[in-house]
Design a protein around this motif. Structure first.
Motif, short mmCIF file in Angstrom:
data_model
loop_
_atom_site.label_atom_id
_atom_site.label_comp_id
_atom_site.label_asym_id
_atom_site.label_seq_id
_atom_site.Cartn_x
_atom_site.Cartn_y
_atom_site.Cartn_z
N ASP A 25 0.43 7.30 -15.97
CA ASP A 25 0.01 6.44 -14.81
C ASP A 25 -1.63 6.59 -14.60
O ASP A 25 -2.08 7.56 -14.69
N GLN A 26 -2.34 5.44 -14.65
CA GLN A 26 -3.79 5.63 -14.17
C GLN A 26 -4.19 4.79 -13.21
O GLN A 26 -3.72 3.78 -12.77
N ARG A 27 -5.31 5.10 -12.40
CA ARG A 27 -6.20 4.27 -11.38
C ARG A 27 -7.44 4.44 -11.60
O ARG A 27 -7.84 5.74 -11.82
N SER A 28 -8.36 3.79 -11.18
CA SER A 28 -9.64 3.76 -11.12
C SER A 28 -10.03 3.49 -9.85
O SER A 28 -9.83 2.19 -9.16
N LEU A 29 -10.87 3.89 -8.98
CA LEU A 29 -11.62 3.61 -7.67
C LEU A 29 -13.12 3.55 -7.62
O LEU A 29 -13.56 4.70 -8.16
N SER A 30 -13.87 2.54 -7.35
CA SER A 30 -15.16 2.44 -7.40
C SER A 30 -15.93 3.33 -6.34
O SER A 30 -14.64 3.69 -5.18
N TRP A 31 -17.05 3.48 -6.04
CA TRP A 31 -17.61 3.91 -4.86
C TRP A 31 -17.32 3.32 -3.57
O TRP A 31 -17.02 3.62 -2.43
N ASP A 32 -17.59 1.75 -3.77
CA ASP A 32 -17.04 0.85 -2.64
C ASP A 32 -15.59 1.13 -2.22
O ASP A 32 -15.36 1.04 -1.09
N ASP A 33 -14.74 0.89 -3.14
CA ASP A 33 -13.39 1.35 -2.90
C ASP A 33 -13.18 2.58 -2.11
O ASP A 33 -12.46 2.57 -1.26
N VAL A 34 -13.69 3.58 -2.48
CA VAL A 34 -13.36 4.94 -1.75
C VAL A 34 -14.02 4.99 -0.57
O VAL A 34 -13.14 5.06 0.67
N THR A 35 -15.20 4.51 -0.32
CA THR A 35 -15.78 4.35 1.21
C THR A 35 -14.98 3.41 1.85
O THR A 35 -14.73 3.56 3.15
N GLY A 36 -14.47 2.23 1.41
CA GLY A 36 -13.73 1.29 1.90
C GLY A 36 -12.29 2.03 2.52
O GLY A 36 -11.96 1.98 4.01
N GLU A 37 -11.71 2.69 1.91
CA GLU A 37 -10.41 3.27 2.15
C GLU A 37 -10.68 4.63 3.12
O GLU A 37 -10.11 4.78 4.24
#
Length: 257
Positions: A25-37
Motif C-alpha cells: 500500500d502507498q500514499r503520498s501527502l503534500s505539504w498543503d495536505d499535511v497542513t490541512g489535516e
C-alpha cells in the motif's frame, strides 16, 4: 514559539510524507495536505476543550495519521506521547497511566511479517484503564471501516474531524520550555519512567541533527525504520523542519512485500 508551526513552514504541492507498508500500500501527502489535516484535527482538539499542557496519547502504527496527531497536538500546546500497537495492554497502561491523557488516538491494527494484527479489543481494555480519558478516536487502517462495536464509546477518525478544512492551523505560541513530548524508559528495571522533552530544546535538536549532522536538505527523502514507541520516530518527524520528505513504513523490514 510553536514546534509544529516551525516544522510546517513549507507549503505547496511537493511531497511532505510518503507512506509504504509491507503489503505494498502507498500514499503520498503534500505539504498543503499535511497542513490541512493538521488544521482540521487541531480544531477538533480545541472543540474538545484541549488546553496547553493537556496530554494527548497515540496508540498507533507508523502511518501518516500518527504524524498528523503529533503535529496537531503540539500545534495547540498539548503534550504528545505515543506507544506502538504491538505493545500489550499492561505495557500501555504502565506508560499512559502515569500521564493521565485526556484524548487517546488509537489505530485498529498493524502489519508485520506477512500478518495483519488487529488491536481493537486491546484499545477497549486500555480505555477502561485510563479514567482520565474524555475522548477516544479509532483510526481505520487495517480494515476499511472502524470496528466501533469492539470499542464502546470511541468515535471514528472521519467522524471526529471537522467537515470543513480551516484556513489556517490554530497555532499557540508558548514558552520555550513548554512540555512537548513525554517518552519513557524501557521499563526493564521497574515501571517505565517518564522523560519530558520541552518544545524549545527539542526543536533545536530536530533541526540541528538533520541539517548539520546529516546534511538533510529540501526535497531529500529520509527514512528511519522505527516504531512509534521510540524517540527515533519523533526525530524522524522532525525532519519536516528541513523541508525534506519523510517516508513512513509499517511492517517488517525483511518482508519481501
Amino acid at each position: 514559539l510553536n514546534f509544529a508551526e516551525i516544522l510546517l513552514r513549507r507549503t505547496g504541492g511537493g511531497e511532505a510524507i510518503l507512506f509504504r507498508n509491507e503489503r505494498g500500500d502507498q500514499r503520498s501527502l503534500s505539504w498543503d495536505d499535511v497542513t490541512g489535516e493538521v488544521a482540521r484535527l487541531a480544531e477538533a482538539f480545541l472543540a474538545d476543550g484541549v488546553q496547553p499542557g493537556d496530554r494527548i496519547a497515540a496508540y498507533m502504527p507508523n502511518i501518516p495519521e500518527t504524524a498528523i496527531v503529533m503535529l496537531a497536538a503540539t500545534a495547540v500546546g498539548a503534550t504528545f506521547s505515543s506507544c506502538a500497537p504491538d505493545f500489550g495492554v499492561r505495557g500501555v497502561l504502565d506508560r499512559f497511566g502515569q500521564i493521565e491523557p485526556t484524548i487517546l488516538i488509537a489505530g485498529d491494527g498493524y502489519h508485520y511479517n506477512g500478518k495483519t494484527h488487529r488491536v481493537a479489543d486491546r484499545v477497549a481494555e486500555i480505555m477502561a484503564g485510563l479514567p482520565s480519558l474524555k475522548r477516544t478516536v479509532l483510526v481505520s487502517y487495517v480494515d476499511p471501516e472502524p470496528n466501533l462495536e469492539s470499542v464502546p464509546g470511541a468515535v471514528g477518525w472521519a467522524d471526529y474531524l471537522p467537515a470543513h478544512r480551516p484556513d489556517r492551523v490554530p497555532y499557540k505560541r508558548l514558552p520555550f520550555d513548554q512540555p512537548l513530548f513525554i517518552l519513557f524508559s524501557s521499563g526493564t528495571t521497574g515501571a517505565p519512567k517518564c522523560i519530558v522533552h520541552r518544545a524549545g530544546g527539542t526543536l533545536l535538536q530536530v533541526l540541528k541533527e538533520p541539517m548539520l549532522h546529516l546534511d538533510a536538505r529540501p526535497d531529500d527523502r529520509v527514512q528511519f525504520f522505527t516504531s512509534t514507541a521510540w524517540v527515533v520516530w519523533n526525530m524522524h518527524i522532525g525532519f519536516l523542519g528541513t523541508g525534506a520528505t519523510i517516508l513512513l513504513y509499517d511492517g517488517s523490514p525483511f518482508h519481501p512485500g
